[in-house]
Design an enzyme around this catalytic site. Structure first.
Site, PDB file in Angstrom:
ATOM      1  N   GLY A  62      92.181 -65.706-105.075  1.00  0.00           N
ATOM      2  CA  GLY A  62      91.819 -66.144-104.586  1.00  0.00           C
ATOM      3  C   GLY A  62      90.061 -65.036-104.257  1.00  0.00           C
ATOM      4  N   HIS A  63      89.930 -64.759-105.150  1.00  0.00           N
ATOM      5  CA  HIS A  63      88.448 -64.108-105.718  1.00  0.00           C
ATOM      6  C   HIS A  63      88.172 -64.547-106.900  1.00  0.00           C
ATOM      7  CE1 HIS A  63      90.244 -61.520-102.615  1.00  0.00           C
ATOM      8  NE2 HIS A  63      90.848 -60.764-103.093  1.00  0.00           N
ATOM      9  N   HIS A 230      89.995 -59.613 -97.885  1.00  0.00           N
ATOM     10  CA  HIS A 230      90.903 -60.662 -97.384  1.00  0.00           C
ATOM     11  C   HIS A 230      91.129 -60.917 -96.050  1.00  0.00           C
ATOM     12  CE1 HIS A 230      91.625 -57.584-100.933  1.00  0.00           C
ATOM     13  NE2 HIS A 230      92.325 -58.614-101.435  1.00  0.00           N
ATOM     14  N   GLY A 421      69.242 -87.172 -93.449  1.00  0.00           N
ATOM     15  CA  GLY A 421      68.941 -85.879 -92.493  1.00  0.00           C
ATOM     16  C   GLY A 421      67.655 -85.249 -92.506  1.00  0.00           C
ATOM     17  N   ASP A 422      67.085 -84.894 -93.568  1.00  0.00           N
ATOM     18  CA  ASP A 422      66.122 -84.475 -93.687  1.00  0.00           C
ATOM     19  C   ASP A 422      64.400 -84.900 -93.469  1.00  0.00           C
ATOM     20  OD1 ASP A 422      65.552 -86.172 -96.149  1.00  0.00           O
ATOM     21  OD2 ASP A 422      65.269 -85.206 -97.232  1.00  0.00           O
ATOM     22  N   CYS A 423      64.584 -86.369 -93.247  1.00  0.00           N
ATOM     23  CA  CYS A 423      63.495 -86.700 -92.601  1.00  0.00           C
ATOM     24  C   CYS A 423      61.835 -86.348 -91.371  1.00  0.00           C
ATOM     25  CB  CYS A 423      63.480 -88.156 -92.569  1.00  0.00           C
ATOM     26  SG  CYS A 423      62.185 -89.572 -92.083  1.00  0.00           S
ATOM     27  N   THR A 520      62.087 -99.786 -94.008  1.00  0.00           N
ATOM     28  CA  THR A 520      60.997 -99.004 -94.356  1.00  0.00           C
ATOM     29  C   THR A 520      59.594 -98.293 -93.395  1.00  0.00           C
ATOM     30  OG1 THR A 520      59.274-100.409 -96.214  1.00  0.00           O
ATOM     31  CG2 THR A 520      61.544 -99.211 -96.799  1.00  0.00           C
ATOM     32  N   ASP A 575      64.657 -97.711 -88.222  1.00  0.00           N
ATOM     33  CA  ASP A 575      64.726 -96.919 -89.311  1.00  0.00           C
ATOM     34  C   ASP A 575      63.721 -95.122 -89.219  1.00  0.00           C
ATOM     35  OD1 ASP A 575      63.632 -96.348 -92.158  1.00  0.00           O
ATOM     36  OD2 ASP A 575      62.212 -96.600 -92.046  1.00  0.00           O
ATOM     37  N   GLY A 577      61.331 -93.552 -90.838  1.00  0.00           N
ATOM     38  CA  GLY A 577      60.192 -93.360 -91.425  1.00  0.00           C
ATOM     39  C   GLY A 577      59.655 -94.384 -90.695  1.00  0.00           C
TER      40      GLY A 577
END
Length: 593
Positions: A62-63, A230, A421-423, A520, A575, A577
């Site tokens: 797990g490490h 842990h 999701g970045d517009c 667009t 849209d 944009g």
């Protein structure tokens, strides 16, 4: 905060998971082999060109990449794996010491300070000694999240700093050094390391039931400083932002007034290695930001400039959403091989991801402070005789920019549905940059110069597709203005702008096939330019842009990421944009009135 994201796994059978993960190590490094029965990864004898001290470590699974993926030239000789978060048995370890690694030059066992690991490895070491093998054991406890009072007789837990002990001692063993020398350096490194981690949530072990919500779970805005690898409790829960978290973590590592945690006295005169470790679930992008924050605070608050900065995924807590910070104070080994030289030495193990050589580090420290400045562009500002009312232009543009900033949440929501999701964030970032330019640059009545300043900020702050489209369009707009320049001063009219906009729209069409109806930003831009050309009325043009943006609701996309979006969600939103551009143009129109 245990949710579906942290409890979903591709492999839910923990036994199958560990066994197949160990097998994978041999597939990615042909110099190692697997004793499947005892869960031991070890170097093939054929990969050892000459006898050397064998270095063995291990612990619960797990490490990863610790410990199995650190087996290889210049690092470990063998690693023993337990089940997830549980120590291997003494018999597994004994088999490794007696059957899977060479004892010709002796064996160093390095183990993290957890009771199960210390007892089982210790038992195996004693059995190996009783059988005639020369074995030394070093226990690493570097976690300052557990103070002296809480640690008591058990002492500090071992966490990511153990990796540096492995790397430096492994490099020394590869030189043919004796067991006494290798064990001595391992202990020296262990004595000069402090670490602390922080996490945004506890992790879920595959195969276990989803835990019930409890007061122990972290709230949405909480992080736990000092959480063990842990899920062990940390020293405190905090709601700080990243700078605040890093400040507290560095304080625990370096504050000599904290008698409970001042385990290592590090000063600005010391050579220091900074080691940033991903606990498994932190993105590479965020880890970069974390590393930068730690470096800046070390220099600003403690006048410490690390001689080495290593950042990556080395010792995880499954998919733990956190990171740890380790500081190693460099000390003289007394062997003619420095800690830094051994740290920089190449290692052929898939888990070791620090590939920068001593030569490169040395060259990098001799940077010319003025180099960046001399490389900067010294181009003069290009002027024109096209005149504008600077205050009115600034007022109108500020109105448009503030309007799109206010609309960021809506634009982001729309783009989350139809894109990545970045517009909204991109438009907001660009708008804020332009506002800064408007506030800090000297006033000018030169239309081309005014526009060029805006273009520079857009190019430097807006990325992605929308950033490129805005930059191309604005550069073409500036060119459209220049073509209308004259030998004497003349006022810029709506007609001047209209002609420049029409030519820039035409230029933009060379770089994108987008047309009205493709969903667009062209659905807002085209009607604005067309209406302005016909009516010479900015308000009418802005209304046409808004109508064009709204018409994209329910419109099937022909270009952009929306093309790949399934489901029905896209039909209910415009849209992003086009909506963002319409907000800018509407605000600009309002600012002119």
């Amino acid at each position: 905060m245990v949710d579906a994201e942290t409890t979903k796994h591709f492999i839910n059978d923990p036994t199958h998971l560990v066994n197949t993960a160990l097998r994978a190590v041999t597939l990615t490094n042909p110099s190692v082999d697997l004793d499947a029965e005892n869960k031991v990864i070890y170097r093939k004898p054929s990969s050892l060109p000459a006898p050397q001290v064998s270095i063995v470590s291990g612990g619960g699974s797990g490490h990863e990449p610790s410990f199995a993926a650190f087996v290889g030239h210049g690092l470990l000789t063998g690693a023993v794996a337990g089940t997830i978060f549980a120590s291997p048995s003494a018999e597994q370890i004994r088999r490794c010491l007696m059957q899977r690694v060479s004892g010709e030059k002796g064996i160093l066992v390095t183990v993290m300070n957890y009771t199960g690991d210390v007892l089982n490895f210790g038992m195996a070491v004693e059995k190996a000694k009783a059988s005639g093998r020369e074995v030394e054991m070093v226990v690493v406890g570097d976690d300052v999240g557990v103070g002296r009072e809480q640690g008591g007789k058990v002492g500090r837990r071992g966490i990511a700093g153990t990796v540096l002990v492995h790397k430096i001692s492994g490099a020394l063993a590869a030189t043919g050094a004796s067991l006494k020398e290798v064990a001595g350096v391992a202990q020296l490194v262990s004595d000069n390391i402090v670490s602390i981690g922080t996490s945004l949530s506890h992790v879920h072990v595959p195969g276990r039931e989803k835990p019930q919500a409890s007061d122990e779970e972290l709230k949405e805005d909480e992080a736990e400083i000092g959480m063990g690898i842990h899920n062990e409790p940390g020293s405190e829960k905090a709601t700080d932002d990243l700078p605040g978290l890093v400040k507290k973590m560095l304080g625990h590592l370096l504050d000599q007034s904290d008698s409970d945690r001042s385990f290592l006295d590090v000063s600005s005169k010391d050579e220091v290695v900074l080691f940033i470790n991903n606990l498994g679930g932190t993105s590479v992008l965020e880890l970069g930001g974390i590393t930068n924050e730690a470096v800046e605070q070390l220099q600003k608050d403690y006048s410490i400039k690390p001689v080495r900065i290593i950042s990556g995924t080395f010792m995880t807590s499954l998919n733990g959403l956190g990171f740890s910070i380790t500081l190693l104070r460099i000390r003289d080994t007394g062997l003619g091989k420095s800690m830094l030289e051994l740290l920089d030495a190449p290692a052929e193990a898939t888990g070791w991801a620090a590939a920068i050589s001593t030569k490169t580090w040395a060259a990098g420290s001799q940077t010319d402070a003025g180099k960046a400045a001399t490389q900067a562009s010294e181009e003069g500002e290009v002027t024109s005789n096209l005149k504008i009312d600077h205050e009115l232009a600034k007022k109108a543009l500020t109105s448009g920019l503030n309007r799109v900033i206010a609309a960021e949440a809506d634009i982001t929501q729309y783009d989350t549905i139809v894109g990545d999701g970045d517009c909204g964030i991109g438009l907001k970032r660009g708008a804020e940059a332009i506002l800064k330019v408007l506030d800090t640059s000297r006033p000018t009545d030169d239309a081309v110069l005014f526009l060029d300043r805006i273009i520079g900020s857009v190019e430097n702050t807006m990325d992605g597709t929308s950033g490129a489209l805005y930059a191309i369009f604005l550069n073409a707009l500036a060119n459209g203005l220049r073509t209308q320049d004259s030998s004497s001063a003349q006022a810029v009219t709506v007609e001047t702008w209209s002609k420049a906009l029409a030519s820039s729209l035409q230029s933009l069409s060379k770089y994108t096939p987008a047309k009205p109806g493709d969903r667009t930003l062209i659905d807002a831009l085209h009607p604005f330019v067309e209406t302005l050309e016909k009516t010479r009325n900015v308000k009418s043009a802005a209304e046409a842009a808004d109508a064009g943006a709204k018409s994209t609701r329910g419109m099937k996309a022909s270009l952009g990421r929306t093309v790949y979006v399934g489901g029905e969600g896209w039909q209910g939103v415009p849209d992003p944009g086009a909506h963002g551009l319409a907000e800018i143009l509407t605000g600009l129109s309002d600012g002119l009135n």
